[in-house]
Structures are given as structure tokens and as C-alpha cells.
Design a protein around this motif. Structure first.
Motif, PDB file in Angstrom:
ATOM      1  N   ILE A  10       0.835  -1.201   0.000  1.00 41.53           N
ATOM      2  CA  ILE A  10       0.000   0.000   0.000  1.00 41.53           C
ATOM      3  C   ILE A  10       0.871   1.253   0.000  1.00 41.53           C
ATOM      4  CG2 ILE A  10      -1.737   1.266   1.338  1.00 41.53           C
ATOM      5  CD1 ILE A  10      -2.641  -1.549   2.378  1.00 41.53           C
ATOM      6  N   TYR A  11       1.972   1.245   0.789  1.00 39.59           N
ATOM      7  CA  TYR A  11       2.746   2.492   0.894  1.00 39.59           C
ATOM      8  C   TYR A  11       3.332   2.902  -0.444  1.00 39.59           C
ATOM      9  CZ  TYR A  11       7.388   0.294   0.802  1.00 39.59           C
ATOM     10  OH  TYR A  11       8.513  -0.377   0.422  1.00 39.59           O
TER      11      TYR A  11
ATOM     12  N   ARG B 272      -2.041  12.483   9.233  1.00 41.10           N
ATOM     13  CA  ARG B 272      -3.343  12.002   9.679  1.00 41.10           C
ATOM     14  C   ARG B 272      -4.451  12.410   8.702  1.00 41.10           C
ATOM     15  NH1 ARG B 272      -6.146  10.636  14.903  1.00 41.10           N
ATOM     16  NH2 ARG B 272      -4.103  10.145  15.693  1.00 41.10           N
TER      17      ARG B 272
ATOM     18  N   ILE C 214      -6.702   9.768   6.468  1.00 37.30           N
ATOM     19  CA  ILE C 214      -8.161   9.700   6.499  1.00 37.30           C
ATOM     20  C   ILE C 214      -8.722   9.913   5.097  1.00 37.30           C
ATOM     21  CG2 ILE C 214     -10.217  10.933   7.330  1.00 37.30           C
ATOM     22  CD1 ILE C 214      -8.646  11.134  10.039  1.00 37.30           C
TER      23      ILE C 214
ATOM     24  N   SER D 202      -8.261   6.780   3.313  1.00 39.18           N
ATOM     25  CA  SER D 202      -8.773   5.626   4.062  1.00 39.18           C
ATOM     26  C   SER D 202      -7.695   4.570   4.263  1.00 39.18           C
ATOM     27  CB  SER D 202      -9.968   4.974   3.365  1.00 39.18           C
ATOM     28  OG  SER D 202     -11.048   5.824   3.333  1.00 39.18           O
ATOM     29  N   VAL D 203      -6.547   4.994   4.715  1.00 39.82           N
ATOM     30  CA  VAL D 203      -5.499   4.031   5.037  1.00 39.82           C
ATOM     31  C   VAL D 203      -4.991   4.303   6.448  1.00 39.82           C
ATOM     32  CG1 VAL D 203      -4.740   3.766   2.649  1.00 39.82           C
ATOM     33  CG2 VAL D 203      -3.634   5.458   4.106  1.00 39.82           C
ATOM     34  N   ASN D 204      -4.211   3.357   6.921  1.00 35.23           N
ATOM     35  CA  ASN D 204      -3.640   3.467   8.246  1.00 35.23           C
ATOM     36  C   ASN D 204      -2.604   4.605   8.310  1.00 35.23           C
ATOM     37  OD1 ASN D 204      -1.614   2.802  10.315  1.00 35.23           O
ATOM     38  ND2 ASN D 204      -2.991   1.090  10.648  1.00 35.23           N
ATOM     39  N   PRO D 205      -2.637   5.432   9.346  1.00 37.18           N
ATOM     40  CA  PRO D 205      -1.667   6.535   9.444  1.00 37.18           C
ATOM     41  C   PRO D 205      -0.207   6.074   9.422  1.00 37.18           C
ATOM     42  CG  PRO D 205      -3.410   6.806  11.054  1.00 37.18           C
ATOM     43  CD  PRO D 205      -3.614   5.468  10.439  1.00 37.18           C
ATOM     44  N   ASN D 206       0.072   4.903   9.995  1.00 39.37           N
ATOM     45  CA  ASN D 206       1.458   4.416   9.957  1.00 39.37           C
ATOM     46  C   ASN D 206       1.922   4.156   8.531  1.00 39.37           C
ATOM     47  OD1 ASN D 206       1.822   4.409  12.763  1.00 39.37           O
ATOM     48  ND2 ASN D 206       0.825   2.415  12.939  1.00 39.37           N
ATOM     49  N   THR D 207       0.983   3.664   7.695  1.00 40.14           N
ATOM     50  CA  THR D 207       1.318   3.391   6.301  1.00 40.14           C
ATOM     51  C   THR D 207       1.581   4.700   5.561  1.00 40.14           C
ATOM     52  OG1 THR D 207      -0.234   1.559   6.464  1.00 40.14           O
ATOM     53  CG2 THR D 207       0.589   2.077   4.281  1.00 40.14           C
TER      54      THR D 207
ATOM     55  N   LYS E  37       4.909   6.010   6.428  1.00 39.27           N
ATOM     56  CA  LYS E  37       5.971   5.318   5.704  1.00 39.27           C
ATOM     57  C   LYS E  37       6.117   5.906   4.298  1.00 39.27           C
ATOM     58  CE  LYS E  37       7.540   0.628   4.784  1.00 39.27           C
ATOM     59  NZ  LYS E  37       7.169  -0.789   4.779  1.00 39.27           N
TER      60      LYS E  37
END
Lengths: 232, 119
Positions: B11-12, B38, B42, B45-50, B53
Motif C-alpha cells: 500500500i505504501y 493524519r 483519512i 482511508s489508510v492506516n496513518p502508519n502506512t 511510511k
């Protein structure tokens, strides 16, 4: 600081049936983790052990360095896979019950989420559809200011549009010191928001990797990997 | 509206490509500010950690730099953005040529097709 969640050789037997077999892993802070596995692979048993609803047959489970107990229950917000609320109660009554029960419950956050999902606080659980009940239960759980959120099948009965909102809610509530453990079969829906994946098979730990590690190594999504590993 | 992401690649990497595309297309101006991790997470729609990265990768490449107090900015080095564009153009061309050759066109025919199409 002790790890958020640590399982050491965790084993749970129901009579002769082994539900969890020697499972060890550590969960870091600030992660969204998918707990995946076919039916009867031990997902709900693991979540119930984390919440102290079951005690391990062998092994140990530690939350913020503590065994499950009164203190850990404040730090863990749990959404069970069944309806557990009194069905004669209205949303308003439930919110006041929750804020009475949990010192870390945020009432205004709960009302905010209700509004966003167009739910009225006068509605009684009895009169709700399956999806609406799930939304209310999720709102109650996510409105707590906890370190670890354990969501057992949170979006099964929820329509795709609300599902998007709920996933956004999860992303918005994400905090750097807390983690979210989500057990689900709707992998492709939540894959994008996950950091890590824990896969269980026959009660054993099959995989514990990040989503992008899986994609890099296998050139397939977690959903595709799941279908391949657990093909019937 | 969440971003179009395919299932077979990390994803990243796809987030990096998406942001690079927005820089090239001018959605982000050279030297302009980019939203916080952040906010972008949003939006996509992905994870903030991703997303974090992906940002680190973009920072390493020099396309984005972070200013400790005021957030992240797009590079104001327009040569770097031009170089990125030309490398992406190469990739698109290579892809197009290899596909159109597979269905049996030679170089002269491809030139004709392109000229006709551009008219």
C-alpha cells in the motif's frame, strides 16, 4: 514501558478441545491489527482471554504488564460478537450506564458519533435492526478512552456506507499509545487500515506480519493470501 | 473519497505514487504545503502508519521536506519535478509500446497511429 499486550505460550482447552495452542506474540502500541482466521480457529477465545472472561489453561497473558483483572479492564475496551445489552434500554440510558461504569467513557464523543450515523438516543435496543445494534455497540466501545480496543466482528451486519464511516471512526480514534485488535472475516474491507495481521489456524499462530510485508513477499493482498492458505 | 489502491502491491508504494502524481499534475504546487499524515490517511482511508511510511520515502527522495514546526512542504526544485515527469513519461511510453507491439504494429505504424490520434 511494558508492551501493550503480551501472550506467552497461551493455551486454552475446553475439555478435550484445544481452542488455542501455545500462542505467543507481542502487540506494540499505536497499531491497528487484524485478527484473522477461519471459523473455530480461536479468535474469539483469544479476545475473551484478553478480557479476562476466560482463564488460560497454560501460559500467560499480560496487558500493560498486568494480568487480566480490574485494572486491565479499564484499559481494554471490548466489543463482543453478540448483543450483550439489555434490550429494553434506550441509547440514552446505555450511554449513562456506560459513563457510570467506565471512568474513561467520553459522553460527548458518543453523542457526536450517534449524530454522524443518524441514530436517535431515544431508540430502544429492542426496536433496532441487527446493523443498528452493531453500530450502537461499536459507538459505546469506541467512546471509551482505552489503550487497547478489542473488536470482535464489528462490521458484519453493517451496510457498506456505514462501514466506511465506522472505519473512518476507527482511524480518527487511533492514538499513538493505543492499539486496536479487530477480528473479522471482511478482510478486503479493512485491509487498507491495518498495520499488522495475526492469522490463527487450528488454534495456532500461523502468521504475524505487517500488511505490506505480506504484499511484498507474496504479491497478493491479505484477502487473497487468506483464501489461499485456508482453501477448503 | 478514498484513493484507488490495488490489492497486489504494498500500500505504501501506491501512496507514494499517488502523491507523486499529484505533485506532477500540479495539485500540489512546488514549495506548497502538504496536509498532515493524519489528514492524508483519512482522505485515503489508510492506516496513518502506512501514510507515514510513504512520507518517509518521499522525504528520502527529496520531493518532500519537513519543517519541524510548520509541517511538510513540496520541493521548490522544479528541475527535480521535471525529471520525475520525464521518468514517468518514459514508463508510460515503454508500457504503451510493448503492448501495441504485442498486437502486431511496427515502429512506423505506431508513429502514424500516434500522429492521427493527436490530430
Amino acid at each position: 514501558m511494558a508492551p501493550l499486550l503480551e501472550c506467552r505460550s497461551l493455551t486454552k482447552k475446553y475439555g478435550n478441545v484445544i481452542a488455542l495452542n501455545n500462542v505467543s506474540f507481542t502487540l506494540e502500541r499505536g497499531r491497528i491489527v487484524g485478527l484473522l482466521g477461519p471459523n473455530a480457529s480461536g479468535k474469539t477465545t483469544l479476545i475473551k482471554l484478553i478480557n479476562g472472561l476466560l482463564t488460560p489453561t497454560y501460559g500467560e497473558i499480560l496487558i500493560n504488564g498486568l494480568r487480566p483483572g480490574i485494572e486491565s479492564k479499564l484499559q481494554v475496551a471490548y466489543l463482543p460478537d453478540t448483543t450483550y445489552l439489555n434490550d429494553w434500554m434506550s441509547v440514552k440510558q446505555l450511554i449513562s450506564l456506560y459513563s457510570d461504569f467506565f471512568s474513561n467513557f467520553n459522553v460527548s464523543k458518543a453523542y457526536d458519533m450517534l449524530k454522524r450515523l443518524d441514530l436517535k438516543d431515544t431508540m430502544r435496543i429492542k426496536a433496532m435492526s441487527k446493523g443498528t445494534k452493531e453500530k450502537v455497540q461499536l459507538i459505546l466501545t469506541m467512546s471509551r478512552n482505552a489503550d487497547l480496543y478489542c473488536l470482535d466482528e464489528p462490521i458484519g451486519g453493517v451496510d457498506p456506507a456505514s462501514r466506511d464511516y465506522i472505519l473512518n471512526t476507527i482511524l480518527n480514534n487511533y492514538n499513538e499509545n493505543g492499539s486496536i485488535l479487530i477480528s473479522t472475516h471482511l478482510i478486503s474491507d479493512i485491509e487498507q487500515i491495518l498495520d499488522d495481521v495475526i492469522m490463527l489456524q487450528f488454534g495456532c499462530l500461523h502468521t504475524h506480519k505487517t500488511v505490506d510485508e505480506i504484499r511484498e513477499e507474496k504479491h497478493m493482498s491479505v484477502d487473497e493470501l487468506f483464501r489461499e492458505v485456508f482453501r477448503c | 473519497m478514498s484513493w484507488e489502491l490495488t490489492s497486489d502491491r504494498p500500500i505504501y508504494i501506491q501512496l507514494v505514487e499517488h502523491i507523486k502524481f499529484d505533485i506532477m499534475s500540479g495539485k500540489y504546487k512546488p514549495g506548497g504545503k502538504i496536509e498532515s499524515v493524519r489528514e492524508l490517511a483519512i482522505e485515503a482511508s489508510v492506516n496513518p502508519n502506512t501514510m507515514q511510511k510513504a512520507m518517509s520515502v518521499l522525504e528520502q527522495s527529496g520531493l518532500i521536506h519537513s519543517n519541524r514546526t510548520s509541517g511538510r512542504f513540496i520541493t521548490d526544485d522544479t528541475d527535480m519535478i521535471a525529471a520525475l515527469k520525464s521518468s514517468i513519461a518514459d514508463t508510460y511510453c515503454a508500457d504503451f509500446i510493448s503492448k501495441i507491439k504485442q498486437i502486431g504494429y511496427d515502429n512506423n505504424e505506431i508513429k502514424d497511429i500516434l500522429e492521427n490520434y493527436l490530430e
